[in-house]
Design a protein around this motif. Structure first.
Motif, PDB file in Angstrom:
ATOM      1  N   ALA A 161     -81.746  -7.477  36.829  1.00 39.91           N
ATOM      2  CA  ALA A 161     -81.989  -6.146  37.382  1.00 39.91           C
ATOM      3  C   ALA A 161     -82.654  -5.322  36.287  1.00 39.91           C
ATOM      4  CB  ALA A 161     -80.667  -5.521  37.809  1.00 39.91           C
ATOM      5  N   VAL A 162     -83.972  -5.311  36.281  1.00 37.75           N
ATOM      6  CA  VAL A 162     -84.660  -4.670  35.148  1.00 37.75           C
ATOM      7  C   VAL A 162     -86.034  -4.147  35.551  1.00 37.75           C
ATOM      8  CG1 VAL A 162     -85.465  -6.950  34.369  1.00 37.75           C
ATOM      9  CG2 VAL A 162     -85.526  -5.023  32.788  1.00 37.75           C
ATOM     10  N   THR A 163     -86.359  -2.982  35.019  1.00 41.22           N
ATOM     11  CA  THR A 163     -87.722  -2.463  35.156  1.00 41.22           C
ATOM     12  C   THR A 163     -88.359  -2.477  33.775  1.00 41.22           C
ATOM     13  OG1 THR A 163     -86.985  -0.218  34.704  1.00 41.22           O
ATOM     14  CG2 THR A 163     -87.034  -0.895  37.020  1.00 41.22           C
ATOM     15  N   ALA A 164     -89.688  -2.322  33.760  1.00 36.13           N
ATOM     16  CA  ALA A 164     -90.402  -2.361  32.474  1.00 36.13           C
ATOM     17  C   ALA A 164     -89.833  -1.328  31.498  1.00 36.13           C
ATOM     18  CB  ALA A 164     -91.891  -2.117  32.708  1.00 36.13           C
ATOM     19  N   GLY A 165     -89.495  -0.155  32.001  1.00 32.41           N
ATOM     20  CA  GLY A 165     -89.006   0.914  31.135  1.00 32.41           C
ATOM     21  C   GLY A 165     -87.660   0.607  30.498  1.00 32.41           C
ATOM     22  N   GLU A 166     -86.905  -0.285  31.120  1.00 30.45           N
ATOM     23  CA  GLU A 166     -85.568  -0.611  30.597  1.00 30.45           C
ATOM     24  C   GLU A 166     -85.588  -1.764  29.597  1.00 30.45           C
ATOM     25  OE1 GLU A 166     -82.960   0.460  34.603  1.00 30.45           O
ATOM     26  OE2 GLU A 166     -84.112  -1.391  34.490  1.00 30.45           O
ATOM     27  N   LEU A 167     -86.704  -2.467  29.543  1.00 33.69           N
ATOM     28  CA  LEU A 167     -86.757  -3.655  28.685  1.00 33.69           C
ATOM     29  C   LEU A 167     -87.282  -3.286  27.293  1.00 33.69           C
ATOM     30  CD1 LEU A 167     -87.742  -7.186  29.667  1.00 33.69           C
ATOM     31  CD2 LEU A 167     -88.970  -6.156  27.747  1.00 33.69           C
ATOM     32  N   VAL A 168     -86.633  -3.804  26.275  1.00 32.12           N
ATOM     33  CA  VAL A 168     -87.069  -3.576  24.899  1.00 32.12           C
ATOM     34  C   VAL A 168     -87.479  -4.923  24.304  1.00 32.12           C
ATOM     35  CG1 VAL A 168     -86.377  -2.794  22.605  1.00 32.12           C
ATOM     36  CG2 VAL A 168     -85.495  -1.629  24.629  1.00 32.12           C
ATOM     37  N   VAL A 169     -88.681  -4.977  23.754  1.00 29.03           N
ATOM     38  CA  VAL A 169     -89.129  -6.202  23.086  1.00 29.03           C
ATOM     39  C   VAL A 169     -88.480  -6.249  21.706  1.00 29.03           C
ATOM     40  CG1 VAL A 169     -91.144  -7.399  22.122  1.00 29.03           C
ATOM     41  CG2 VAL A 169     -91.312  -6.226  24.333  1.00 29.03           C
ATOM     42  N   VAL A 170     -87.907  -7.401  21.357  1.00 31.98           N
ATOM     43  CA  VAL A 170     -87.258  -7.549  20.049  1.00 31.98           C
ATOM     44  C   VAL A 170     -87.740  -8.843  19.376  1.00 31.98           C
ATOM     45  CG1 VAL A 170     -85.161  -6.231  20.562  1.00 31.98           C
ATOM     46  CG2 VAL A 170     -85.269  -8.651  21.175  1.00 31.98           C
ATOM     47  N   ASN A 171     -87.378  -8.984  18.111  1.00 29.69           N
ATOM     48  CA  ASN A 171     -87.758 -10.203  17.378  1.00 29.69           C
ATOM     49  C   ASN A 171     -86.709 -11.287  17.599  1.00 29.69           C
ATOM     50  OD1 ASN A 171     -89.981  -8.812  16.324  1.00 29.69           O
ATOM     51  ND2 ASN A 171     -88.768  -8.042  14.624  1.00 29.69           N
ATOM     52  N   GLY A 172     -86.530 -11.683  18.840  1.00 32.04           N
ATOM     53  CA  GLY A 172     -85.585 -12.761  19.133  1.00 32.04           C
ATOM     54  C   GLY A 172     -84.204 -12.240  19.496  1.00 32.04           C
ATOM     55  N   VAL A 173     -83.403 -13.142  20.051  1.00 30.98           N
ATOM     56  CA  VAL A 173     -82.024 -12.816  20.439  1.00 30.98           C
ATOM     57  C   VAL A 173     -81.248 -12.343  19.211  1.00 30.98           C
ATOM     58  CG1 VAL A 173     -79.842 -13.835  21.229  1.00 30.98           C
ATOM     59  CG2 VAL A 173     -81.979 -14.371  22.417  1.00 30.98           C
ATOM     60  N   ALA A 174     -81.562 -12.932  18.059  1.00 34.25           N
ATOM     61  CA  ALA A 174     -80.842 -12.573  16.836  1.00 34.25           C
ATOM     62  C   ALA A 174     -80.946 -11.070  16.580  1.00 34.25           C
ATOM     63  CB  ALA A 174     -81.400 -13.371  15.658  1.00 34.25           C
ATOM     64  N   GLN A 175     -82.158 -10.528  16.606  1.00 39.13           N
ATOM     65  CA  GLN A 175     -82.300  -9.092  16.378  1.00 39.13           C
ATOM     66  C   GLN A 175     -81.650  -8.289  17.499  1.00 39.13           C
ATOM     67  OE1 GLN A 175     -86.083  -7.051  16.736  1.00 39.13           O
ATOM     68  NE2 GLN A 175     -85.633  -5.789  14.935  1.00 39.13           N
ATOM     69  N   GLY A 176     -81.796  -8.789  18.734  1.00 41.20           N
ATOM     70  CA  GLY A 176     -81.186  -8.101  19.869  1.00 41.20           C
ATOM     71  C   GLY A 176     -79.676  -7.988  19.716  1.00 41.20           C
ATOM     72  N   LEU A 177     -79.046  -9.086  19.266  1.00 42.29           N
ATOM     73  CA  LEU A 177     -77.595  -9.061  19.056  1.00 42.29           C
ATOM     74  C   LEU A 177     -77.232  -8.093  17.930  1.00 42.29           C
ATOM     75  CD1 LEU A 177     -76.641 -12.867  19.275  1.00 42.29           C
ATOM     76  CD2 LEU A 177     -75.886 -11.051  20.827  1.00 42.29           C
ATOM     77  N   HIS A 178     -77.998  -8.145  16.870  1.00 41.85           N
ATOM     78  CA  HIS A 178     -77.715  -7.291  15.713  1.00 41.85           C
ATOM     79  C   HIS A 178     -77.795  -5.819  16.116  1.00 41.85           C
ATOM     80  CE1 HIS A 178     -77.529  -5.993  11.526  1.00 41.85           C
ATOM     81  NE2 HIS A 178     -77.239  -7.239  11.197  1.00 41.85           N
ATOM     82  N   LEU A 179     -78.842  -5.467  16.867  1.00 46.67           N
ATOM     83  CA  LEU A 179     -79.018  -4.078  17.290  1.00 46.67           C
ATOM     84  C   LEU A 179     -77.882  -3.648  18.222  1.00 46.67           C
ATOM     85  CD1 LEU A 179     -82.830  -4.070  18.144  1.00 46.67           C
ATOM     86  CD2 LEU A 179     -81.737  -2.893  16.224  1.00 46.67           C
ATOM     87  N   THR A 180     -77.527  -4.522  19.182  1.00 51.24           N
ATOM     88  CA  THR A 180     -76.505  -4.151  20.162  1.00 51.24           C
ATOM     89  C   THR A 180     -75.147  -4.000  19.500  1.00 51.24           C
ATOM     90  OG1 THR A 180     -77.733  -5.498  21.738  1.00 51.24           O
ATOM     91  CG2 THR A 180     -75.562  -4.757  22.418  1.00 51.24           C
ATOM     92  N   VAL A 181     -74.787  -4.969  18.662  1.00 50.66           N
ATOM     93  CA  VAL A 181     -73.487  -4.884  17.988  1.00 50.66           C
ATOM     94  C   VAL A 181     -73.487  -3.676  17.046  1.00 50.66           C
ATOM     95  CG1 VAL A 181     -71.923  -6.037  16.385  1.00 50.66           C
ATOM     96  CG2 VAL A 181     -73.009  -7.334  18.216  1.00 50.66           C
ATOM     97  N   GLY A 182     -74.616  -3.436  16.387  1.00 51.06           N
ATOM     98  CA  GLY A 182     -74.720  -2.265  15.516  1.00 51.06           C
ATOM     99  C   GLY A 182     -74.469  -0.987  16.304  1.00 51.06           C
ATOM    100  N   ALA A 183     -75.023  -0.919  17.526  1.00 45.56           N
ATOM    101  CA  ALA A 183     -74.835   0.270  18.361  1.00 45.56           C
ATOM    102  C   ALA A 183     -73.364   0.413  18.752  1.00 45.56           C
ATOM    103  CB  ALA A 183     -75.711   0.171  19.603  1.00 45.56           C
ATOM    104  N   LEU A 184     -72.728  -0.723  19.077  1.00 41.03           N
ATOM    105  CA  LEU A 184     -71.312  -0.673  19.469  1.00 41.03           C
ATOM    106  C   LEU A 184     -70.411  -0.327  18.284  1.00 41.03           C
ATOM    107  CD1 LEU A 184     -71.135  -3.906  21.697  1.00 41.03           C
ATOM    108  CD2 LEU A 184     -70.964  -1.532  22.487  1.00 41.03           C
ATOM    109  N   ALA A 185     -70.856  -0.674  17.080  1.00 46.91           N
ATOM    110  CA  ALA A 185     -69.992  -0.535  15.906  1.00 46.91           C
ATOM    111  C   ALA A 185     -70.245   0.773  15.148  1.00 46.91           C
ATOM    112  CB  ALA A 185     -70.202  -1.730  14.976  1.00 46.91           C
ATOM    113  N   ARG A 186     -70.941   1.693  15.772  1.00 45.24           N
ATOM    114  CA  ARG A 186     -71.250   2.941  15.059  1.00 45.24           C
ATOM    115  C   ARG A 186     -69.991   3.700  14.645  1.00 45.24           C
ATOM    116  NH1 ARG A 186     -76.559   5.068  15.820  1.00 45.24           N
ATOM    117  NH2 ARG A 186     -75.855   7.193  16.139  1.00 45.24           N
ATOM    118  N   ALA A 187     -68.958   3.579  15.471  1.00 44.81           N
ATOM    119  CA  ALA A 187     -67.726   4.320  15.165  1.00 44.81           C
ATOM    120  C   ALA A 187     -66.750   3.476  14.349  1.00 44.81           C
ATOM    121  CB  ALA A 187     -67.067   4.774  16.468  1.00 44.81           C
TER     122      ALA A 187
END
Ligand SMILES: Cc1ncc(COP(=O)(O)O)c(C=O)c1O
Length: 477
Positions: A161-187
């Motif tokens: 379930a995705v539109t172009a505006g919702e998709l972010v191009v990343v340098n592989g799943v590795a970077q995607g995981l790092h960014l997502t976990v980083g966002a979750l771990a801000r607190a």
């Protein structure tokens, strides 16, 4: 004989030139070391399905260039390139040919099958058409054309379930995981469930991004959601399409339970859509994200479908996380290489990506079958698990075998394999091997499994001898 792994495109013509080019690259890169003997022209021609004259022409060309040395009676060998040794002889090249090594470890798809010509054509097109301004700093979330192309592809092929505006191009799943976990771990550190066993490569990365990994066992239906419920985890990384390394597909019941858990704990599921392109018996199940876009982060890349070296992937985050993740992506490196993004657009839009996937599915399926067949013959006590999919096979060894001893005995016989023990965190389990079948031809797979069977026998003999030795503690099981 070495596995030459030549990538030939019959439709592109001039086969002799292509073969010469592939061999030249292999010698330059060191993949074919000095002194290695090449297959007889007749044999290579048969393997490649070409006429012998074509191979002879390619060999002659490389002899003329000094890459190969041809001597009556000793065949054609790789020359000592870069040394002053005269190509026509005197002493034969000094280093002794390395013993054949079969690499059945996982990690990459068949890199020799990368669609080089199609990629080159795409890059040519990009260079001819892209306006100068497009080479500036672009949207860090990716060039709009690629976001649109990938969103359409993921809707069509993965039921995302995705539109172009919702998709972010990343340098592989590795970077995607790092960014997502980083966002979750801000607190603060986030208790993050990881499948046990789990990819060793991503484990450290998750910790580095701020996760406090909580191993949760995987059984025949995928991650054990009951165990997840008892854990302190508030987010979970999973590989639902084809669990790495066990090859299990997350069952429909567990998919529903996992989403229900995420709702209960107000958490997120990070879906690593690992090797979902390759299912050989039916269409792959749609991604989890399509089922619950508000709880699931979808992460994918072309690392298994094309090559990990491209470092091109995508991320789709739920609204509650999307802003933070996008900002983090923008701040981390200002975006992915623009020319490569545009090349991928053309590869997908022009149909070459789908054609490549179809071809690779056929090829990998044959290799998987060859591996399963060879295992049944040479390692009859082993049980292959998982659905026919992906680029690795999870093989449980007889319980009495010492996994590490099998890995070592296989290495002694020139066959590189990986055991599952290094991928286990807490959950115990029987000895097993994770065998990557993507990079070897069917013939080489068959050749590699025989010594692997001998290695298992040797390990069994060693274990029996150890048990018979007084003073050695008996290991239960
Ligand atoms: C299960 C799994 N997920 C993700 C990755 C990383 O993939 P990417 O190349 O897309 O960063 C790996 C790499 O080995 C992997 O094994």
């Amino acid at each position: 004989l070495p596995d030459l792994q030549l990538q030939i495109d019959r439709a592109a013509g001039d086969l002799a030139d292509q073969i010469a080019g592939e061999l030249r690259t292999a010698v330059r890169s060191g993949r074919l070391a000095a002194g290695v003997r090449l297959p007889a022209s007749r044999e290579l021609a048969r393997d490649l399905g070409t006429s012998r004259g074509v191979v002879v022409e390619a060999y002659q060309q490389l002899v003329a260039e000094g890459f190969l040395v041809s001597r009556q009676g000793s065949g054609t060998r790789v020359a000592a390139v870069g040394t002053t040794a005269s190509p026509d002889g005197g002493a034969p090249p000094s280093p002794s040919p390395p013993r054949p090594v079969y690499d059945l470890t996982v990690g990459t798809p068949d890199l020799a099958a990368f669609p080089r010509r199609a990629w080159l054509a795409a890059v040519r097109q990009v260079m001819a058409e892209l306006p100068h301004e497009a080479l500036g700093y672009r949207d860090p979330a990716g060039v709009p054309e690629l976001r649109a192309e990938l969103a359409a592809y993921l809707r069509r092929v993965r039921a995302a379930a995705v539109t172009a505006g919702e998709l972010v191009v990343v340098n592989g799943v590795a970077q995607g995981l790092h960014l997502t976990v980083g966002a979750l771990a801000r607190a603060g550190p986030v208790p993050l469930a990881v499948e046990d066993p789990h990819s060793a490569r991503t484990y450290e990365l998750l910790e580095d991004a701020g996760a406090d990994p909580v191993p949760i066992p995987v059984d025949g239906e995928g991650i054990d959601v009951a165990a997840l419920r008892r854990s302190p985890a508030r987010a979970a990384v999973v590989t639902p399409a084809h669990q790495y390394p066990t090859g299990v597909v997350l069952s429909p019941r567990r998919r529903a339970e996992l989403i229900a858990w995420a709702d209960e704990v107000d958490g997120f599921v990070l879906e690593d859509d690992y090797d979902a392109e390759f299912r050989y018996d039916r269409n792959p199940v749609g991604c989890l994200q399509g089922l619950c876009p508000r709880r699931v982060v979808l992460l994918g890349s072309v690392s298994k479908s094309l090559a990990p070296g491209l470092r091109l992937g995508w991320l789709v985050a739920p609204p509650a996380l999307a802003g933070t993740v996008r900002r983090a992506r923008a701040l981390s490196d200002l975006g992915s290489p623009v020319i490569d993004q545009h090349a991928l657009v053309r590869l997908i839009a022009g149909g070459a990506y789908d054609r490549h996937l179809r071809q690779m599915r056929r090829r990998y399926r044959a290799r998987r079958d060859a591996l399963a067949g060879a295992l049944a013959r040479w390692l009859p006590g082993a049980v292959a698990h998982g659905v026919p999919a992906g680029i690795q096979l999870y093989v449980e060894l007889p319980a009495a075998l010492d996994e590490a001893a099998v890995v070592k005995a296989a290495a002694d016989r020139g066959v590189a394999v990986e055991g599952v023990a290094p991928l286990r965190v807490d959950a115990p389990g029987p000895p097993a091997l994770v065998l990557g079948f993507a990079r070897l031809s069917e013939r080489h797979i068959a050749e590699a499994v025989r010594p692997l069977g001998e290695a298992a026998e040797a390990a069994e003999g060693g274990a029996a001898a150890a048990l018979a030795t007084p003073g050695v503690p008996r290991v239960p099981g």
